[in-house]
Design a protein around this motif. Structure first.
Motif, PDB file in Angstrom:
ATOM      1  N   LEU A  17     -63.418   8.742 -73.178  1.00 52.78           N
ATOM      2  CA  LEU A  17     -61.756   8.576 -72.834  1.00 52.78           C
ATOM      3  C   LEU A  17     -61.467   9.681 -71.747  1.00 52.78           C
ATOM      4  CD1 LEU A  17     -60.288   9.010 -76.450  1.00 52.78           C
ATOM      5  CD2 LEU A  17     -60.856   7.002 -75.292  1.00 52.78           C
ATOM      6  N   ALA A  18     -62.251  10.558 -71.204  1.00 52.25           N
ATOM      7  CA  ALA A  18     -61.740  11.106 -70.067  1.00 52.25           C
ATOM      8  C   ALA A  18     -63.158  11.670 -69.514  1.00 52.25           C
ATOM      9  CB  ALA A  18     -60.787  12.395 -70.616  1.00 52.25           C
ATOM     10  N   PRO A  19     -63.785  10.703 -68.771  1.00 56.16           N
ATOM     11  CA  PRO A  19     -65.132  10.904 -68.443  1.00 56.16           C
ATOM     12  C   PRO A  19     -65.236  12.050 -67.341  1.00 56.16           C
ATOM     13  CG  PRO A  19     -64.556   9.024 -67.717  1.00 56.16           C
ATOM     14  CD  PRO A  19     -63.470   9.357 -68.608  1.00 56.16           C
ATOM     15  N   GLY A  20     -64.193  12.457 -66.877  1.00 58.49           N
ATOM     16  CA  GLY A  20     -64.235  13.503 -65.521  1.00 58.49           C
ATOM     17  C   GLY A  20     -64.022  14.871 -65.906  1.00 58.49           C
ATOM     18  N   ALA A  21     -63.350  15.075 -67.245  1.00 56.03           N
ATOM     19  CA  ALA A  21     -62.681  16.301 -67.720  1.00 56.03           C
ATOM     20  C   ALA A  21     -63.898  17.426 -67.954  1.00 56.03           C
ATOM     21  CB  ALA A  21     -61.902  16.244 -68.847  1.00 56.03           C
ATOM     22  N   ALA A  22     -64.896  16.819 -68.636  1.00 55.19           N
ATOM     23  CA  ALA A  22     -65.868  17.796 -68.888  1.00 55.19           C
ATOM     24  C   ALA A  22     -66.653  18.383 -67.337  1.00 55.19           C
ATOM     25  CB  ALA A  22     -67.023  17.342 -69.886  1.00 55.19           C
ATOM     26  N   GLU A  23     -67.030  17.516 -66.639  1.00 53.67           N
ATOM     27  CA  GLU A  23     -67.567  17.802 -65.480  1.00 53.67           C
ATOM     28  C   GLU A  23     -66.713  18.405 -64.439  1.00 53.67           C
ATOM     29  OE1 GLU A  23     -69.772  15.576 -61.637  1.00 53.67           O
ATOM     30  OE2 GLU A  23     -70.011  14.692 -63.663  1.00 53.67           O
ATOM     31  N   CYS A  24     -65.380  18.316 -64.619  1.00 48.15           N
ATOM     32  CA  CYS A  24     -64.426  19.009 -63.670  1.00 48.15           C
ATOM     33  C   CYS A  24     -64.461  20.495 -64.247  1.00 48.15           C
ATOM     34  CB  CYS A  24     -62.965  18.765 -63.821  1.00 48.15           C
ATOM     35  SG  CYS A  24     -62.365  18.204 -62.336  1.00 48.15           S
ATOM     36  N   PHE A  25     -64.434  20.783 -65.440  1.00 48.98           N
ATOM     37  CA  PHE A  25     -64.343  21.985 -65.905  1.00 48.98           C
ATOM     38  C   PHE A  25     -65.541  22.630 -65.723  1.00 48.98           C
ATOM     39  CE2 PHE A  25     -65.474  24.662 -69.908  1.00 48.98           C
ATOM     40  CZ  PHE A  25     -64.131  25.629 -69.808  1.00 48.98           C
ATOM     41  N   LEU A  26     -66.796  21.916 -65.961  1.00 50.49           N
ATOM     42  CA  LEU A  26     -68.079  22.700 -65.795  1.00 50.49           C
ATOM     43  C   LEU A  26     -68.225  22.971 -64.460  1.00 50.49           C
ATOM     44  CD1 LEU A  26     -70.411  20.862 -68.310  1.00 50.49           C
ATOM     45  CD2 LEU A  26     -69.490  23.118 -68.294  1.00 50.49           C
ATOM     46  N   ILE A  27     -68.100  22.205 -63.439  1.00 48.99           N
ATOM     47  CA  ILE A  27     -68.497  22.468 -61.982  1.00 48.99           C
ATOM     48  C   ILE A  27     -67.399  22.463 -60.967  1.00 48.99           C
ATOM     49  CG2 ILE A  27     -70.844  21.475 -62.562  1.00 48.99           C
ATOM     50  CD1 ILE A  27     -69.707  19.078 -60.810  1.00 48.99           C
ATOM     51  N   GLY A  28     -66.090  22.314 -61.619  1.00 52.27           N
ATOM     52  CA  GLY A  28     -65.115  22.703 -60.638  1.00 52.27           C
ATOM     53  C   GLY A  28     -64.902  21.201 -59.691  1.00 52.27           C
ATOM     54  N   ARG A  29     -65.295  20.251 -59.916  1.00 47.01           N
ATOM     55  CA  ARG A  29     -65.059  18.839 -59.313  1.00 47.01           C
ATOM     56  C   ARG A  29     -65.081  17.843 -59.965  1.00 47.01           C
ATOM     57  NH1 ARG A  29     -70.400  19.787 -56.608  1.00 47.01           N
ATOM     58  NH2 ARG A  29     -71.486  18.017 -57.157  1.00 47.01           N
ATOM     59  N   ALA A  30     -64.263  16.610 -59.605  1.00 45.00           N
ATOM     60  CA  ALA A  30     -64.340  15.485 -60.333  1.00 45.00           C
ATOM     61  C   ALA A  30     -65.437  14.635 -59.978  1.00 45.00           C
ATOM     62  CB  ALA A  30     -63.219  14.704 -60.143  1.00 45.00           C
ATOM     63  N   PRO A  31     -66.055  13.846 -60.872  1.00 44.96           N
ATOM     64  CA  PRO A  31     -67.122  12.943 -60.673  1.00 44.96           C
ATOM     65  C   PRO A  31     -66.630  11.707 -60.041  1.00 44.96           C
ATOM     66  CG  PRO A  31     -66.528  12.568 -63.013  1.00 44.96           C
ATOM     67  CD  PRO A  31     -65.801  13.604 -62.305  1.00 44.96           C
TER      68      PRO A  31
END
Length: 148
Positions: A17-31
């Motif tokens: 549902l929110a594919p960029g949220a986890a990556e944004c949280f983990l590495i600080g940028r959107a996929p």
């Protein structure tokens, strides 16, 4: 549904549902768009694994197979990190998450194996194969009986 399957299903749902949220949280940028597509596919895999573990009863073999899938995912992410500098950070973070899921599956598989031995009519006390009630069993060190 056990807590581990709930965790996997929640993580998979978030990835779908929110594919960029986890990556944004983990590495600080959107996929980018390409990465979001793959994140959604991986989320669907997590949902499928959680559903399979719940529907099929979560036996030891299923947990071991699921751990293998997670370990393979971790290896592919480490390979990606080695060859693609731009995707290195998210790939390493994803590998760590996959290894955590693999460890959880191994733990669940070990527990499922122990439960199946305990549910054996013999009690599974000496580690004999499940259902093999023709072996001698020493119960609590006080009495020797022949089961079966």
């Amino acid at each position: 549904m056990r807590a581990f399957e709930v965790l996997r299903a929640a993580y998979g749902t978030a990835e779908v549902l929110a594919p960029g949220a986890a990556e944004c949280f983990l590495i600080g940028r959107a996929p980018d768009a390409h990465a979001r597509t793959f994140i959604r596919v991986l989320g669907a895999r997590h949902l499928l694994q959680a559903a399979a573990a719940t529907t099929l009863g979560g036996g030891a073999a299923l947990h071991w197979i699921s751990a293998g899938v997670d370990a393979l995912h971790a290896l592919t992410m480490l390979a990606l990190a080695a060859v693609d500098r731009r995707r290195r950070q998210p790939a390493v973070a994803n590998a760590a998450i996959a290894l955590a899921f693999a460890a959880g599956e191994l733990r669940s598989g070990t527990r499922a194996g122990v439960r199946s031995q305990i549910s054996c009519p013999c009690g599974g006390l000496t580690g004999q194969p499940v259902g093999d009630c023709s072996v001698d069993v020493l119960v609590r060190g006080t009495r020797h009986t022949r089961m079966g």
